[in-house]
Motif scaffolding. Structure first.
Motif, PDB file in Angstrom:
ATOM      1  N   LYS A  76      -7.915  -0.452  -0.307  1.00  0.00           N
ATOM      2  CA  LYS A  76      -8.675  -0.559   0.944  1.00  0.00           C
ATOM      3  C   LYS A  76      -7.802  -0.007   2.071  1.00  0.00           C
ATOM      4  CE  LYS A  76     -11.173  -4.197   1.453  1.00  0.00           C
ATOM      5  NZ  LYS A  76     -11.617  -5.603   1.710  1.00  0.00           N
ATOM      6  N   GLN A  77      -8.371   0.932   2.819  1.00  0.00           N
ATOM      7  CA  GLN A  77      -7.658   1.549   3.928  1.00  0.00           C
ATOM      8  C   GLN A  77      -8.282   1.106   5.250  1.00  0.00           C
ATOM      9  OE1 GLN A  77      -7.330   5.827   2.919  1.00  0.00           O
ATOM     10  NE2 GLN A  77      -5.308   5.332   2.081  1.00  0.00           N
TER      11      GLN A  77
ATOM     12  N   ASP B  10       0.851  -1.187   0.000  1.00  0.00           N
ATOM     13  CA  ASP B  10       0.000   0.000   0.000  1.00  0.00           C
ATOM     14  C   ASP B  10       0.888   1.238   0.000  1.00  0.00           C
ATOM     15  OD1 ASP B  10      -2.026   1.842   0.212  1.00  0.00           O
ATOM     16  OD2 ASP B  10      -2.259   1.594   2.374  1.00  0.00           O
TER      17      ASP B  10
ATOM     18  N   THR C 103      -9.745  -1.633  -5.826  1.00  0.00           N
ATOM     19  CA  THR C 103      -9.352  -2.567  -4.768  1.00  0.00           C
ATOM     20  C   THR C 103      -8.619  -1.892  -3.613  1.00  0.00           C
ATOM     21  OG1 THR C 103      -7.295  -3.098  -5.961  1.00  0.00           O
ATOM     22  CG2 THR C 103      -9.214  -4.511  -6.366  1.00  0.00           C
TER      23      THR C 103
ATOM     24  N   ASP D  88     -11.685  -0.957   6.410  1.00  0.00           N
ATOM     25  CA  ASP D  88     -12.203  -1.493   5.145  1.00  0.00           C
ATOM     26  C   ASP D  88     -12.861  -0.400   4.294  1.00  0.00           C
ATOM     27  OD1 ASP D  88     -11.300  -4.028   5.698  1.00  0.00           O
ATOM     28  OD2 ASP D  88     -13.203  -4.731   6.520  1.00  0.00           O
TER      29      ASP D  88
ATOM     30  N   MET E 102     -13.060   2.044   1.205  1.00  0.00           N
ATOM     31  CA  MET E 102     -12.585   2.016  -0.184  1.00  0.00           C
ATOM     32  C   MET E 102     -12.948   3.318  -0.878  1.00  0.00           C
ATOM     33  SD  MET E 102     -13.560  -1.951  -1.087  1.00  0.00           S
ATOM     34  CE  MET E 102     -12.390  -2.052  -2.446  1.00  0.00           C
TER      35      MET E 102
END
Length: 286
Positions: free
Chosen positions: A141-142, A99, A139, A145, A147
């Motif tokens: 995602k932080q 990420d 896709t 969860d 987005m």
């Protein structure tokens, strides 16, 4: 576009006549009639372009058409260096499973979206990276969860090397300005659809100002995730800006409801006397 039709005959002769009566031309812009013929629904509509070849078989290209209300308020976001933490590493590290996004960006954009704004992702990445770019946005995602909200992804039609040359020479704003002007032309002349813009370069700010976005609603983020705007004393991150999201991005539906109520009051003040058919007063209220 069909310029004529054939009558009579059958088989190969009929097909040849039909082909002879057709004129084709390249266009990147469907006509209003073609769009009206599509069963589009509000929001994202998936479409597939199919090409058949004797040597390569059937090939498909997947895309999306977005149908938005003419009163929509749009927030523009660059991708590399704006959602990701840097231009180059933002390309490479997500493919390795790491990420490399700015903390809090997904939550801020989601809350802006929840306030009834539309997100538009504008990047100088070449069109050949469309699948990878869309896959990354879909896709990401932080924590929690969270987005990124859905929205169209607009990319330069240039090849990779040409796009990189424009990026290095800081000419990416030329494409972005032209692209935004094209979208602006889809809306009624008296409507300003663009509300705010996020970027990481002065070229992004140039493109956003050129389309008419207020400098006070243009946010430039640096590598450390610090946002600045035309107000030079303004220093926030995505997370701290999100604490003020309802002030910086007031709910569109509530504002629209307030405008409608104000218009109703004005119309009532102006129009009730004439509709009442009463005697001699003037038509305008106080």
């Amino acid at each position: 576009v069909r310029s004529g039709s054939s009558s009579g005959g059958s088989g190969g002769g009929s097909n040849a006549a039909a082909v002879a009566g057709m004129t084709h031309f390249k266009s990147l812009r469907p006509t209003p009639e073609q769009l009206a013929a599509l069963p589009l629904r509000p929001g994202r509509n998936k479409v597939v372009f199919t090409v058949m070849s004797y040597f390569q078989g059937t090939k498909e290209v997947h895309a999306s058409i977005y149908l938005w209300d003419w009163r929509a308020k749009i927030v523009i976001s660059d991708i590399d260096g704006t959602i990701t933490r840097s231009d180059v590493m933002g390309h490479v590290l997500p493919t390795l499973g790491r990420d490399w996004s700015h903390a809090g960006v997904a939550q801020l954009y989601s809350d802006i979206y929840d306030n009834d704004y539309k997100l538009l992702y504008l990047t100088s990445r070449p069109i050949g990276h469309a699948n990878r770019t869309r896959g990354y946005l879909d896709t990401l995602k932080q924590p929690g969860d969270v987005m990124l909200p859905d929205g169209p992804v607009l990319m330069t039609p240039e090849r990779l090397l040409t796009a990189l040359q424009h990026e290095i020479a800081k000419r990416a704003y030329i494409f972005k300005s032209a692209c935004l002007a094209d979208i602006r032309s889809l809306f009624p002349p008296h409507i300003m659809p663009f509300y705010a813009g996020f970027g990481n370069r002065e070229s992004d700010s140039t493109a956003y100002r050129a389309i008419g976005i207020s400098p006070y609603r243009i946010f430039i983020v640096n590598y450390e995730g610090v946002l600045r705007s035309y107000n030079t004393t303004y220093r926030k991150t995505y997370a701290t800006l999100n604490e003020l999201v309802d002030h910086a991005f007031p709910p569109v539906r509530a504002a629209r409801t307030g405008l409608v109520a104000a218009l109703d009051r004005r119309l009532a003040a102006v129009g009730t006397a004439p509709r009442g058919g009463g005697g001699g007063g003037g038509g305008r209220g106080g």
